[in-house]
Design a protein around this motif. Structure first.
Motif, PDB file in Angstrom:
ATOM      1  N   ALA A   1      -9.196  -2.544  -1.376  1.00 52.39           N
ATOM      2  CA  ALA A   1     -10.390  -1.983  -1.999  1.00 52.39           C
ATOM      3  C   ALA A   1     -10.368  -2.253  -3.492  1.00 52.39           C
ATOM      4  O   ALA A   1      -9.321  -2.167  -4.136  1.00 52.39           O
ATOM      5  CB  ALA A   1     -10.488  -0.487  -1.744  1.00 52.39           C
ATOM      6  N   ARG A   2     -11.527  -2.595  -4.017  1.00 52.53           N
ATOM      7  CA  ARG A   2     -11.723  -2.773  -5.463  1.00 52.53           C
ATOM      8  C   ARG A   2     -12.660  -1.667  -5.922  1.00 52.53           C
ATOM      9  O   ARG A   2     -13.795  -1.561  -5.457  1.00 52.53           O
ATOM     10  CB  ARG A   2     -12.336  -4.147  -5.725  1.00 52.53           C
ATOM     11  CG  ARG A   2     -12.725  -4.389  -7.194  1.00 52.53           C
ATOM     12  CD  ARG A   2     -11.503  -4.615  -8.050  1.00 52.53           C
ATOM     13  NE  ARG A   2     -11.868  -5.097  -9.379  1.00 52.53           N
ATOM     14  CZ  ARG A   2     -12.098  -4.324 -10.439  1.00 52.53           C
ATOM     15  NH1 ARG A   2     -12.018  -3.008 -10.314  1.00 52.53           N
ATOM     16  NH2 ARG A   2     -12.414  -4.852 -11.602  1.00 52.53           N
TER      17      ARG A   2
ATOM     18  N   LEU B   1      -4.846   8.929   7.321  1.00 52.44           N
ATOM     19  CA  LEU B   1      -4.125  10.123   6.899  1.00 52.44           C
ATOM     20  C   LEU B   1      -2.834   9.749   6.169  1.00 52.44           C
ATOM     21  O   LEU B   1      -2.552  10.270   5.076  1.00 52.44           O
ATOM     22  CB  LEU B   1      -3.802  11.002   8.105  1.00 52.44           C
ATOM     23  CG  LEU B   1      -2.806  12.146   7.850  1.00 52.44           C
ATOM     24  CD1 LEU B   1      -3.392  13.177   6.892  1.00 52.44           C
ATOM     25  CD2 LEU B   1      -2.391  12.801   9.161  1.00 52.44           C
ATOM     26  N   LEU B   2      -2.028   8.865   6.755  1.00 49.59           N
ATOM     27  CA  LEU B   2      -0.743   8.514   6.153  1.00 49.59           C
ATOM     28  C   LEU B   2      -0.916   7.851   4.794  1.00 49.59           C
ATOM     29  O   LEU B   2      -0.119   8.078   3.879  1.00 49.59           O
ATOM     30  CB  LEU B   2       0.051   7.606   7.096  1.00 49.59           C
ATOM     31  CG  LEU B   2       0.526   8.266   8.393  1.00 49.59           C
ATOM     32  CD1 LEU B   2       1.189   7.231   9.302  1.00 49.59           C
ATOM     33  CD2 LEU B   2       1.482   9.420   8.109  1.00 49.59           C
ATOM     34  N   ASP B   3      -1.957   7.056   4.640  1.00 50.19           N
ATOM     35  CA  ASP B   3      -2.240   6.449   3.337  1.00 50.19           C
ATOM     36  C   ASP B   3      -2.523   7.537   2.301  1.00 50.19           C
ATOM     37  O   ASP B   3      -2.018   7.486   1.176  1.00 50.19           O
ATOM     38  CB  ASP B   3      -3.434   5.507   3.458  1.00 50.19           C
ATOM     39  CG  ASP B   3      -3.901   4.967   2.122  1.00 50.19           C
ATOM     40  OD1 ASP B   3      -3.043   4.523   1.332  1.00 50.19           O
ATOM     41  OD2 ASP B   3      -5.115   4.999   1.860  1.00 50.19           O
ATOM     42  N   ALA B   4      -3.330   8.528   2.674  1.00 51.43           N
ATOM     43  CA  ALA B   4      -3.626   9.633   1.757  1.00 51.43           C
ATOM     44  C   ALA B   4      -2.365  10.427   1.425  1.00 51.43           C
ATOM     45  O   ALA B   4      -2.159  10.848   0.282  1.00 51.43           O
ATOM     46  CB  ALA B   4      -4.685  10.549   2.379  1.00 51.43           C
ATOM     47  N   VAL B   5      -1.511  10.628   2.430  1.00 51.48           N
ATOM     48  CA  VAL B   5      -0.257  11.345   2.217  1.00 51.48           C
ATOM     49  C   VAL B   5       0.644  10.577   1.253  1.00 51.48           C
ATOM     50  O   VAL B   5       1.237  11.164   0.333  1.00 51.48           O
ATOM     51  CB  VAL B   5       0.468  11.581   3.566  1.00 51.48           C
ATOM     52  CG1 VAL B   5       1.904  12.050   3.344  1.00 51.48           C
ATOM     53  CG2 VAL B   5      -0.297  12.605   4.410  1.00 51.48           C
ATOM     54  N   LEU B   6       0.745   9.272   1.438  1.00 53.59           N
ATOM     55  CA  LEU B   6       1.590   8.467   0.548  1.00 53.59           C
ATOM     56  C   LEU B   6       1.037   8.454  -0.878  1.00 53.59           C
ATOM     57  O   LEU B   6       1.801   8.493  -1.844  1.00 53.59           O
ATOM     58  CB  LEU B   6       1.717   7.039   1.086  1.00 53.59           C
ATOM     59  CG  LEU B   6       2.584   6.886   2.343  1.00 53.59           C
ATOM     60  CD1 LEU B   6       2.518   5.456   2.861  1.00 53.59           C
ATOM     61  CD2 LEU B   6       4.022   7.289   2.071  1.00 53.59           C
TER      62      LEU B   6
ATOM     63  N   ASP C   1      -4.509  -0.870  -1.984  1.00 51.47           N
ATOM     64  CA  ASP C   1      -4.124  -1.795  -0.922  1.00 51.47           C
ATOM     65  C   ASP C   1      -3.189  -1.099   0.062  1.00 51.47           C
ATOM     66  O   ASP C   1      -2.268  -0.384  -0.350  1.00 51.47           O
ATOM     67  CB  ASP C   1      -3.423  -3.016  -1.517  1.00 51.47           C
ATOM     68  CG  ASP C   1      -4.283  -3.736  -2.539  1.00 51.47           C
ATOM     69  OD1 ASP C   1      -5.220  -4.437  -2.126  1.00 51.47           O
ATOM     70  OD2 ASP C   1      -4.026  -3.587  -3.749  1.00 51.47           O
ATOM     71  N   VAL C   2      -3.429  -1.344   1.340  1.00 53.20           N
ATOM     72  CA  VAL C   2      -2.614  -0.722   2.388  1.00 53.20           C
ATOM     73  C   VAL C   2      -2.274  -1.767   3.444  1.00 53.20           C
ATOM     74  O   VAL C   2      -3.144  -2.536   3.875  1.00 53.20           O
ATOM     75  CB  VAL C   2      -3.360   0.450   3.078  1.00 53.20           C
ATOM     76  CG1 VAL C   2      -2.409   1.219   4.012  1.00 53.20           C
ATOM     77  CG2 VAL C   2      -3.980   1.395   2.056  1.00 53.20           C
TER      78      VAL C   2
ATOM     79  N   ILE D   1       4.115   1.449   7.169  1.00 50.06           N
ATOM     80  CA  ILE D   1       2.913   1.519   6.353  1.00 50.06           C
ATOM     81  C   ILE D   1       3.308   1.412   4.882  1.00 50.06           C
ATOM     82  O   ILE D   1       4.362   1.923   4.479  1.00 50.06           O
ATOM     83  CB  ILE D   1       2.108   2.810   6.622  1.00 50.06           C
ATOM     84  CG1 ILE D   1       0.805   2.826   5.793  1.00 50.06           C
ATOM     85  CG2 ILE D   1       2.936   4.057   6.362  1.00 50.06           C
ATOM     86  CD1 ILE D   1      -0.176   3.920   6.209  1.00 50.06           C
ATOM     87  N   MET D   2       2.493   0.719   4.123  1.00 50.42           N
ATOM     88  CA  MET D   2       2.762   0.528   2.702  1.00 50.42           C
ATOM     89  C   MET D   2       1.461   0.712   1.919  1.00 50.42           C
ATOM     90  O   MET D   2       0.435   0.135   2.273  1.00 50.42           O
ATOM     91  CB  MET D   2       3.322  -0.871   2.433  1.00 50.42           C
ATOM     92  CG  MET D   2       3.638  -1.154   0.966  1.00 50.42           C
ATOM     93  SD  MET D   2       4.413  -2.777   0.716  1.00 50.42           S
ATOM     94  CE  MET D   2       2.963  -3.835   0.718  1.00 50.42           C
ATOM     95  N   THR D   3       1.498   1.528   0.889  1.00 50.82           N
ATOM     96  CA  THR D   3       0.336   1.790   0.037  1.00 50.82           C
ATOM     97  C   THR D   3       0.650   1.357  -1.386  1.00 50.82           C
ATOM     98  O   THR D   3       1.711   1.688  -1.918  1.00 50.82           O
ATOM     99  CB  THR D   3      -0.014   3.291   0.054  1.00 50.82           C
ATOM    100  OG1 THR D   3      -0.509   3.641   1.354  1.00 50.82           O
ATOM    101  CG2 THR D   3      -1.066   3.629  -0.993  1.00 50.82           C
ATOM    102  N   ALA D   4      -0.270   0.614  -1.989  1.00 53.01           N
ATOM    103  CA  ALA D   4      -0.114   0.189  -3.385  1.00 53.01           C
ATOM    104  C   ALA D   4      -1.375   0.578  -4.150  1.00 53.01           C
ATOM    105  O   ALA D   4      -2.484   0.314  -3.695  1.00 53.01           O
ATOM    106  CB  ALA D   4       0.110  -1.317  -3.465  1.00 53.01           C
ATOM    107  N   ILE D   5      -1.181   1.191  -5.314  1.00 55.08           N
ATOM    108  CA  ILE D   5      -2.304   1.571  -6.157  1.00 55.08           C
ATOM    109  C   ILE D   5      -2.160   0.899  -7.518  1.00 55.08           C
ATOM    110  O   ILE D   5      -1.046   0.712  -8.009  1.00 55.08           O
ATOM    111  CB  ILE D   5      -2.419   3.095  -6.322  1.00 55.08           C
ATOM    112  CG1 ILE D   5      -1.199   3.665  -7.062  1.00 55.08           C
ATOM    113  CG2 ILE D   5      -2.588   3.774  -4.980  1.00 55.08           C
ATOM    114  CD1 ILE D   5      -1.339   5.139  -7.434  1.00 55.08           C
TER     115      ILE D   5
END
Length: 266
Positions: A69-70, A153-158, A199-200, A252-256
């Protein structure tokens, strides 16, 4: 599909994530950044985009998925927005745009695509949420959608773990050593900070309803080294990445990516 947000959405996301950035609650702070009104957290608006994409890409049946997402423009409170999704060529995924119909402004663009592999980089998963804690976070998830997928959900948690982990504040302190801050909330009060990218990557085991994934066992997570570029005069760009899974292998991997305004050094 139309959406509109108000300060209650910002409050609910802040309570869930710990992200109390004052630009979402203090009109004076918002106007100091050139905004005419309060805005909702980008992450809150992304909850709806992720859910919409999830239910339009189900036919892909990939081993892994990638969400990008941008975040181009702030999403204003009390303003209608339109979310439109389009299938990507050859059915490999779906893209979406969140736009303000009156002005035609595109606020967010995103896509969810199938992938054949998970990123090679691997964090040490040295933090843990118990099954009970994860189940409680599922109950507290700030969305009224009945069909939330597990990865959403897991993305929000991370994301919430990034906000609240001591390592995140330490990263900011190392980048801006003269900043006096005991928490990220203190940082937000001193420097305008906005999120520009999200990014996830995740395994298909999480492309199921959150009610189908049994949150009755520990969930482990850990940070990868942060990337920081810029300086006090120009502002900083900070990219933070966190991985999580039910064992030593992340699923799962989340990058901000965050951008700060220039920092006053005197």
């Amino acid at each position: 599909m139309m959406f509109s947000y108000d300060v209650r959405d910002a409050e609910a996301w802040a309570k869930f994530s710990g992200d109390y950035n004052p630009i979402h609650f203090d009109l004076q702070q918002a106007r100091a950044m050139g905004l005419e009104t309060l805005t909702v957290h980008g992450m809150r608006a992304l909850l709806d985009m992720k859910n919409h994409l999830s239910h339009n890409v189900m036919a892909a049946k990939s081993e892994f998925y990638q969400f990008n997402a941008r975040l181009r423009q702030a999403v204003k409170c009390q303003t209608p927005y339109q979310l439109v999704s389009t299938l990507i060529l050859a059915g490999s995924g779906v893209s979406s745009l969140l736009t303000e119909p009156v002005s035609g402004t595109c606020c967010f663009s995103s896509k969810l695509t199938g992938k054949s592999a998970f990123p090679a980089a691997c964090a040490t998963l040295d933090h843990m949420l118990t099954g009970a804690q994860l189940a409680a976070l599922s109950e507290a998830y700030p969305s009224d959608k009945p069909d939330v997928m597990s990865w959403e959900l897991l993305d929000a948690v991370l994301f919430a773990q990034i906000v609240n982990m001591p390592e995140t504040l330490e990263c900011v302190r190392e980048s801006i050593p003269h900043l006096s801050a005991l928490s990220l909330a203190d940082v937000f009060k001193q420097i305008p900070v906005v999120q520009t990218h999200h990014d996830v990557h995740f395994s298909r085991q999480h492309m199921v309803s959150r009610h189908q994934e049994a949150f009755n066992k520990p969930f482990y997570y850990g940070l990868l080294p942060a990337m920081v570029i810029g300086d006090s005069e120009q502002g900083f760009v900070i990219r933070m990445t966190i991985q999580g899974g039910y064992d030593a292998h992340p699923s799962i991997m989340t990058a901000i990516t965050l951008k700060t305004w220039p920092v006053q050094t005197h």
